[in-house]
Design a protein around this motif. Structure first.
Motif, PDB file in Angstrom:
ATOM      1  N   LYS A 183      -0.780  38.189 -13.597  1.00 15.20           N
ATOM      2  CA  LYS A 183      -1.185  39.538 -13.221  1.00 15.20           C
ATOM      3  C   LYS A 183      -1.789  40.324 -14.383  1.00 15.20           C
ATOM      4  CE  LYS A 183       2.352  39.960  -9.613  1.00 15.20           C
ATOM      5  NZ  LYS A 183       3.495  40.774  -9.119  1.00 15.20           N
ATOM      6  N   MET A 184      -1.666  39.828 -15.578  1.00 15.76           N
ATOM      7  CA  MET A 184      -2.147  40.545 -16.765  1.00 15.76           C
ATOM      8  C   MET A 184      -3.594  40.191 -17.055  1.00 15.76           C
ATOM      9  SD  MET A 184       0.199  42.526 -18.178  1.00 15.76           S
ATOM     10  CE  MET A 184      -0.376  42.622 -19.871  1.00 15.76           C
ATOM     11  N   ALA A 185      -4.328  41.166 -17.573  1.00 11.83           N
ATOM     12  CA  ALA A 185      -5.685  40.969 -18.084  1.00 11.83           C
ATOM     13  C   ALA A 185      -5.684  41.294 -19.577  1.00 11.83           C
ATOM     14  CB  ALA A 185      -6.690  41.840 -17.328  1.00 11.83           C
ATOM     15  N   PHE A 186      -6.540  40.616 -20.333  1.00  7.42           N
ATOM     16  CA  PHE A 186      -6.587  40.796 -21.789  1.00  7.42           C
ATOM     17  C   PHE A 186      -8.033  41.004 -22.209  1.00  7.42           C
ATOM     18  CE2 PHE A 186      -2.917  38.209 -20.814  1.00  7.42           C
ATOM     19  CZ  PHE A 186      -1.914  38.780 -21.576  1.00  7.42           C
ATOM     20  N   ILE A 187      -8.260  42.085 -22.960  1.00  8.26           N
ATOM     21  CA  ILE A 187      -9.565  42.337 -23.569  1.00  8.26           C
ATOM     22  C   ILE A 187      -9.482  41.832 -24.998  1.00  8.26           C
ATOM     23  CG2 ILE A 187     -11.274  44.077 -24.188  1.00  8.26           C
ATOM     24  CD1 ILE A 187     -10.093  45.851 -21.991  1.00  8.26           C
ATOM     25  N   LYS A 188     -10.285  40.811 -25.312  1.00  7.74           N
ATOM     26  CA  LYS A 188     -10.233  40.177 -26.638  1.00  7.74           C
ATOM     27  C   LYS A 188     -11.547  40.403 -27.362  1.00  7.74           C
ATOM     28  CE  LYS A 188      -7.065  36.511 -25.145  1.00  7.74           C
ATOM     29  NZ  LYS A 188      -6.815  35.051 -25.079  1.00  7.74           N
ATOM     30  N   LEU A 189     -11.447  40.855 -28.601  1.00  8.62           N
ATOM     31  CA  LEU A 189     -12.606  41.045 -29.460  1.00  8.62           C
ATOM     32  C   LEU A 189     -12.583  39.934 -30.510  1.00  8.62           C
ATOM     33  CD1 LEU A 189     -12.357  44.931 -29.928  1.00  8.62           C
ATOM     34  CD2 LEU A 189     -13.696  43.661 -28.240  1.00  8.62           C
ATOM     35  N   GLU A 190     -13.632  39.107 -30.534  1.00  9.18           N
ATOM     36  CA  GLU A 190     -13.674  37.933 -31.397  1.00  9.18           C
ATOM     37  C   GLU A 190     -14.943  37.946 -32.242  1.00  9.18           C
ATOM     38  OE1 GLU A 190     -11.428  34.917 -28.222  1.00  9.18           O
ATOM     39  OE2 GLU A 190     -13.572  34.683 -28.699  1.00  9.18           O
TER      40      GLU A 190
ATOM     41  N   ALA B  76      -6.321  43.809 -26.373  1.00  9.10           N
ATOM     42  CA  ALA B  76      -5.756  44.905 -25.591  1.00  9.10           C
ATOM     43  C   ALA B  76      -5.215  44.346 -24.284  1.00  9.10           C
ATOM     44  CB  ALA B  76      -6.801  45.984 -25.330  1.00  9.10           C
ATOM     45  N   PRO B  77      -3.888  44.196 -24.130  1.00 13.73           N
ATOM     46  CA  PRO B  77      -3.319  43.767 -22.843  1.00 13.73           C
ATOM     47  C   PRO B  77      -3.437  44.895 -21.810  1.00 13.73           C
ATOM     48  CG  PRO B  77      -1.785  43.421 -24.677  1.00 13.73           C
ATOM     49  CD  PRO B  77      -2.867  44.312 -25.178  1.00 13.73           C
ATOM     50  N   VAL B  78      -3.882  44.546 -20.618  1.00 21.29           N
ATOM     51  CA  VAL B  78      -4.102  45.535 -19.555  1.00 21.29           C
ATOM     52  C   VAL B  78      -3.187  45.176 -18.392  1.00 21.29           C
ATOM     53  CG1 VAL B  78      -5.800  46.665 -18.077  1.00 21.29           C
ATOM     54  CG2 VAL B  78      -6.512  45.697 -20.281  1.00 21.29           C
ATOM     55  N   GLU B  79      -2.293  46.089 -18.054  1.00 19.05           N
ATOM     56  CA  GLU B  79      -1.374  45.873 -16.934  1.00 19.05           C
ATOM     57  C   GLU B  79      -1.886  46.479 -15.641  1.00 19.05           C
ATOM     58  OE1 GLU B  79       2.447  47.321 -17.962  1.00 19.05           O
ATOM     59  OE2 GLU B  79       2.762  45.877 -19.591  1.00 19.05           O
ATOM     60  N   GLN B  80      -2.703  47.513 -15.741  1.00 16.80           N
ATOM     61  CA  GLN B  80      -3.288  48.135 -14.551  1.00 16.80           C
ATOM     62  C   GLN B  80      -4.592  48.818 -14.934  1.00 16.80           C
ATOM     63  OE1 GLN B  80      -0.629  51.096 -13.003  1.00 16.80           O
ATOM     64  NE2 GLN B  80      -0.775  52.408 -14.804  1.00 16.80           N
ATOM     65  N   TYR B  81      -5.469  48.917 -13.934  1.00 19.24           N
ATOM     66  CA  TYR B  81      -6.751  49.573 -14.177  1.00 19.24           C
ATOM     67  C   TYR B  81      -7.170  50.292 -12.894  1.00 19.24           C
ATOM     68  CZ  TYR B  81     -11.622  50.259 -15.466  1.00 19.24           C
ATOM     69  OH  TYR B  81     -12.847  50.818 -15.770  1.00 19.24           O
TER      70      TYR B  81
ATOM     71  N   VAL C  73     -16.455  46.210 -13.561  1.00 24.07           N
ATOM     72  CA  VAL C  73     -16.256  45.487 -12.306  1.00 24.07           C
ATOM     73  C   VAL C  73     -15.274  44.337 -12.482  1.00 24.07           C
ATOM     74  CG1 VAL C  73     -17.412  44.019 -10.604  1.00 24.07           C
ATOM     75  CG2 VAL C  73     -18.470  46.165 -11.313  1.00 24.07           C
ATOM     76  N   ALA C  74     -15.299  43.656 -13.637  1.00 28.77           N
ATOM     77  CA  ALA C  74     -14.380  42.533 -13.867  1.00 28.77           C
ATOM     78  C   ALA C  74     -12.930  43.002 -13.829  1.00 28.77           C
ATOM     79  CB  ALA C  74     -14.701  41.873 -15.208  1.00 28.77           C
ATOM     80  N   LEU C  75     -12.646  44.134 -14.437  1.00 25.99           N
ATOM     81  CA  LEU C  75     -11.286  44.667 -14.407  1.00 25.99           C
ATOM     82  C   LEU C  75     -10.900  45.138 -13.001  1.00 25.99           C
ATOM     83  CD1 LEU C  75     -11.253  46.679 -17.766  1.00 25.99           C
ATOM     84  CD2 LEU C  75     -10.068  44.525 -17.278  1.00 25.99           C
ATOM     85  N   GLN C  76     -11.820  45.783 -12.307  1.00 24.69           N
ATOM     86  CA  GLN C  76     -11.524  46.252 -10.946  1.00 24.69           C
ATOM     87  C   GLN C  76     -11.223  45.089  -9.991  1.00 24.69           C
ATOM     88  OE1 GLN C  76     -14.826  48.664  -9.718  1.00 24.69           O
ATOM     89  NE2 GLN C  76     -14.128  50.479 -10.839  1.00 24.69           N
ATOM     90  N   ASP C  77     -12.021  44.029 -10.070  1.00 26.96           N
ATOM     91  CA  ASP C  77     -11.818  42.890  -9.170  1.00 26.96           C
ATOM     92  C   ASP C  77     -10.492  42.197  -9.444  1.00 26.96           C
ATOM     93  OD1 ASP C  77     -14.224  43.427  -8.008  1.00 26.96           O
ATOM     94  OD2 ASP C  77     -15.332  41.837  -9.045  1.00 26.96           O
TER      95      ASP C  77
END
Length: 255
Positions: free
Chosen positions: A54-61, A72-77, A121-125
């Motif tokens: 259920k978690m999403a992660f925004i990774k800067l590489e 940045a771990p994202v639990e809800q958006y 859109v990626a986070l919303q979906d």
């Protein structure tokens, strides 16, 4: 745990993003990208959005080495982890974590509006899918908790099926089938398959008997037919008898 054993999927990849240092928010009206030094980004690199459970992660590489710069771990958006600025659609404020419980807010910017749209859109979906999965899980739990209806047969239980009597059709009540070949039905008073009798009630002698008599009688000559004095008599009698027979039968009427 269940989420740790789940696989990690890729939601979005952008080859170039910019990170900015942002000043503390002065008011509760939101962040403004105009207050940042947009021409002097603090870092530039690649961004990935992954999902694990259920978690999403925004990774800067790093573009070249792939070394992780921040995550940045994202639990809800929408939520407090990702917040859009009030004066542009290409910039966001994200909350990053170092894995030790500490967090910080940084500015994230995209060079193109299409990239920022894909990010949103990626986070919303993903979180729309998370919401649907939660609703399905609740529905299954409620169905499993409800008592199940047992429709199986008990031991020794039988059923009886009654079928009504099928009446056979009477042989005399069957309707005759129509004659094939597109032929018209015979006129009234004539049996099917019969021959219409000649007019005037004259009986025709069988052809077989006449031919046999002529062949067997060798001694006596066949008398020649006598010519009639009235040359129109045969036609008159035949015509009168035909019209009478047609009127008597009732299936042809002349006016």
């Amino acid at each position: 745990m269940a989420e740790d054993n789940s696989y990690e999927s890729m939601l979005c990849v952008k080859p170039e993003v910019h990170v900015y240092r942002i000043p503390p928010r002065a008011t509760n009206r939101g962040y403004r990208a105009a207050d940042w030094k947009l021409d002097e980004p603090a870092w530039s690199g690649r961004m990935k959005i992954t999902a694990k459970g259920k978690m999403a992660f925004i990774k800067l590489e790093d573009k070249n080495t792939g070394e992780l710069f921040a995550q940045a771990p994202v639990e809800q958006y929408p939520g407090c982890v990702v917040e859009a600025v009030t004066d542009s659609s290409r910039y966001f404020v994200i909350r990053i974590e170092d894995g030790n419980g500490r967090h910080a807010f940084i500015g994230l910017g995209f060079a193109d509006r299409g990239d920022s749209f894909d990010f949103n859109v990626a986070l919303q979906d993903h979180f729309k899918w998370v919401k649907q999965e939660g609703e399905f899980a609740k529905m299954e739990a409620s169905q499993s908790a409800a008592p199940k209806l047992d429709l199986s047969f008990k031991e020794g239980q039988t059923i009886k099926i009654s079928i009504g009597n099928i009446k056979k059709k009477e042989a005399g009540g069957a309707k005759p089938r129509p004659m094939g070949g597109g032929l018209l039905p015979p006129p009234p008073g004539v049996k099917a398959g019969g021959i219409i009798p000649p007019p005037g009630g004259q009986q025709m002698a069988p052809a077989a008997q006449t031919n046999a008599a002529a062949l067997l009688d060798f001694g006596s000559p066949v008398p020649a037919p006598q010519p009639s004095s009235d040359m129109w008599g045969d036609f008159t009698s035949a015509g009168s008898n035909s019209s009478k027979d047609a009127v008597a039968s009732g299936w042809v009427q002349f006016s």
